[in-house]
Enzyme design. Structure first.
Site, PDB file in Angstrom:
ATOM      1  N   ALA A 130       0.771  -1.216   0.137  1.00  0.00           N
ATOM      2  CA  ALA A 130      -0.149   0.010  -0.039  1.00  0.00           C
ATOM      3  C   ALA A 130       0.958   1.285  -0.104  1.00  0.00           C
ATOM      4  O   ALA A 130       0.215   2.258   0.112  1.00  0.00           O
ATOM      5  CB  ALA A 130      -1.069  -0.076   1.224  1.00  0.00           C
ATOM      6  N   TYR A 178       6.814 -12.499 -14.250  1.00  0.00           N
ATOM      7  CA  TYR A 178       5.850 -11.555 -13.849  1.00  0.00           C
ATOM      8  C   TYR A 178       4.461 -12.183 -14.160  1.00  0.00           C
ATOM      9  O   TYR A 178       3.480 -12.370 -13.631  1.00  0.00           O
ATOM     10  CB  TYR A 178       5.987 -10.128 -14.010  1.00  0.00           C
ATOM     11  CG  TYR A 178       4.797  -9.424 -13.955  1.00  0.00           C
ATOM     12  CD1 TYR A 178       4.568  -8.531 -12.646  1.00  0.00           C
ATOM     13  CD2 TYR A 178       3.601  -9.242 -14.781  1.00  0.00           C
ATOM     14  CE1 TYR A 178       3.678  -7.958 -12.238  1.00  0.00           C
ATOM     15  CE2 TYR A 178       2.576  -8.332 -14.483  1.00  0.00           C
ATOM     16  CZ  TYR A 178       2.665  -7.825 -13.217  1.00  0.00           C
ATOM     17  OH  TYR A 178       1.524  -6.809 -12.958  1.00  0.00           O
TER      18      TYR A 178
END
Ligand code: NDP
Ligand code: PMR
Length: 387
Positions: A82, A262
């Protein structure tokens, strides 16, 4: 031509400077409950007891008050990663409603505190807790610290990720897993498994486990067909420990490729969400969901890419593919998946159309392969020490 080259060609250069997260938000601070976490627990327990005893009777005054308090309690949501981009924008969107206390689970404590302040998240509405998803010890420690905080857990958002498209050689987590899959998938897998019991106990109006996916892991889309394509193969590299020593650092057992690692990790994220749904939704009532929030071309995710890519990628997505979405808008989308009653359905991969309305999207064949999901689950639990 330059645009095409920057978007398609790998480069020896790598950029270590962080992409700037320029988030501008409407300041809207609502009513904030100042009850402590311990108060919340106490209240919730009493609500449970009263409910069980008076299942068929008219509500007593006490019960009515408890029920009222219960609906007033703020939800607790953990958001990993975050400290920037989507995670930060989601934390901001949720905190601003006044209905959520956000646990910002971040590897860089100071950065997270600064980020929260820079976007104006009100102090009462967030707590930063240390979490390094590239270390299984850190993940276990985080789960303990969170439990010791006394807060209930209502929603867990597995958002953090690394993307290493220009790396020539693999790097590894503390336990020796290739870094992208180790962080994005294995770290979140352990975290979600550890916190599942806490989620089960939630009596909030909704309890959810959200794992952020992406279009680029889905080969049923144009974006998912840009090479290198995601492909987990028969999971032989993962089964071998993904360590690059006695096994390949890639899930399918192939040569290292950072961009593919990824995309593979995103396939794992989407498969894991569905496996959670199959194993636990009916029994627990928890909503399991994944999403593609849109192409947030300005985030720190592209910090390791070449400068030309970072320059051209946002206009390319804005004006050519039209897949671009701002950090603020993407944060609102993920916040909907956290909190919106209309997005309560479990097992869904959410996407949004151009006028920003949500819809249930189709996953690629591989990203919806139930047998692969089961195998991925079993191999992953061995690697993270759960089996
Ligand atoms: P950012 O790089 O802005 O955010 C990634 C966050 O993950 C950062 O807070 C970062 O921390 C954190 N992180 C990285 N490694 C670790 C770790 N080991 N432990 C804890 N936290 C870690 O990228 P985005 O906001 O774009 O990405 C967020 C999610 O959105 C990802 O899951 C990504 O796959 C997904 N997504 C992004 C898209 C896009 O277009 N950007 C499109 C589709 C999906 P720090 O600040 O310390 O670096
Ligand atoms: Mg893609 C509708 C077309 C579309 C969308 C929505 C995306 C999203 N991309 C699209 C198309 C194309 N891209 C095309 C035609 C090309 C070739 C020119 C292209 C190239 C490209 C590159 C080189 N795109 C990329 C990269 C990256 O390095 C990003 C990536 O794959 O990261 C894993 C990326 C992305 N494109 C997207 C999205 C959302 C990304 C970000 C990665 C993600 O989180 O999934």
């Amino acid at each position: 031509m330059a645009l095409r080259a920057a978007l398609s060609l790998p480069s020896a250069l790598s950029v270590h400077k962080e992409g700037k997260a320029s988030v501008s938000f409407r300041e809207s601070i609502h009513f904030v409950s100042t009850a402590t976490a311990k108060d919340c627990r106490k209240r919730d327990l009493s609500v449970g007891t009263i409910r069980a005893q008076t299942a068929t009777a008219a509500p007593s005054v006490d019960e009515a008050t408890s029920q009222q308090k219960k609906t007033l309690r703020k939800g607790t949501v953990i958001v990993t990663g975050a400290s920037s981009g989507l995670g930060l924008a989601t934390a901001k969107a949720l905190a601003d409603t006044g209905e959520w206390h956000v646990i910002m689970a971040c590897r860089n404590f100071l950065k997270a505190e600064k980020a929260a302040k820079s976007v104006g998240i009100v102090k009462e509405n967030y707590t930063v807790m240390h979490l390094d998803l590239a270390s299984l010890d850190s993940i276990r420690q985080f789960a303990d610290t969170f439990r010791r905080s006394g807060r209930p857990l209502d929603v867990l958002v597995c958002n953090a990720a690394v993307y290493l498209p220009t790396a020539k050689a693999p790097t590894f987590t503390a336990e020796g897993f290739e870094l992208s899959v180790g962080t994005n998938h294995l770290g979140h897998f352990l975290l979600a498994r550890l916190l599942l019991d806490d989620l089960k106990q939630s009596d909030f109006r909704t309890k959810r486990l959200i794992i952020v996916g992406s279009i680029t892991g889905n080969t049923n889309t144009l974006a998912g067909n840009v090479p290198p394509k995601a492909n987990l193969g028969d999971l032989r590299g993962l089964s071998g420990g993904l360590n690059g020593v006695n096994s390949s650092p890639m899930i399918d057992g192939g040569e290292f490729d950072g961009a593919k690692a990824y995309k593979d990790s995103k396939v794992c994220n989407m498969l894991t969400m569905q496996e959670f749904h199959r194993r636990y939704h009916e029994e627990t009532g928890i909503t399991f969901a994944s999403l593609y929030p849109g192409c947030i071309a300005t985030t720190g995710l592209f910090r390791e890419h070449i400068p030309l890519f970072r320059l051209l990628f946002p206009p390319f997505q804005k004006y050519i593919t039209k897949g671009y979405v701002s950090e603020e808008e993407a944060g609102k989308r993920l916040a909907q998946v956290v909190s919106d009653p209309s997005l309560e359905k479990s097992g869904v991969y959410w996407s949004w159309n151009n006028n920003s309305s949500s819809f249930e999207n189709q996953l690629s064949k591989e990203a919806s392969d139930a047998e692969k999901a089961r195998k991925l689950w079993e191999v992953s639990e061995k690697l993270v020490g759960l089996a």
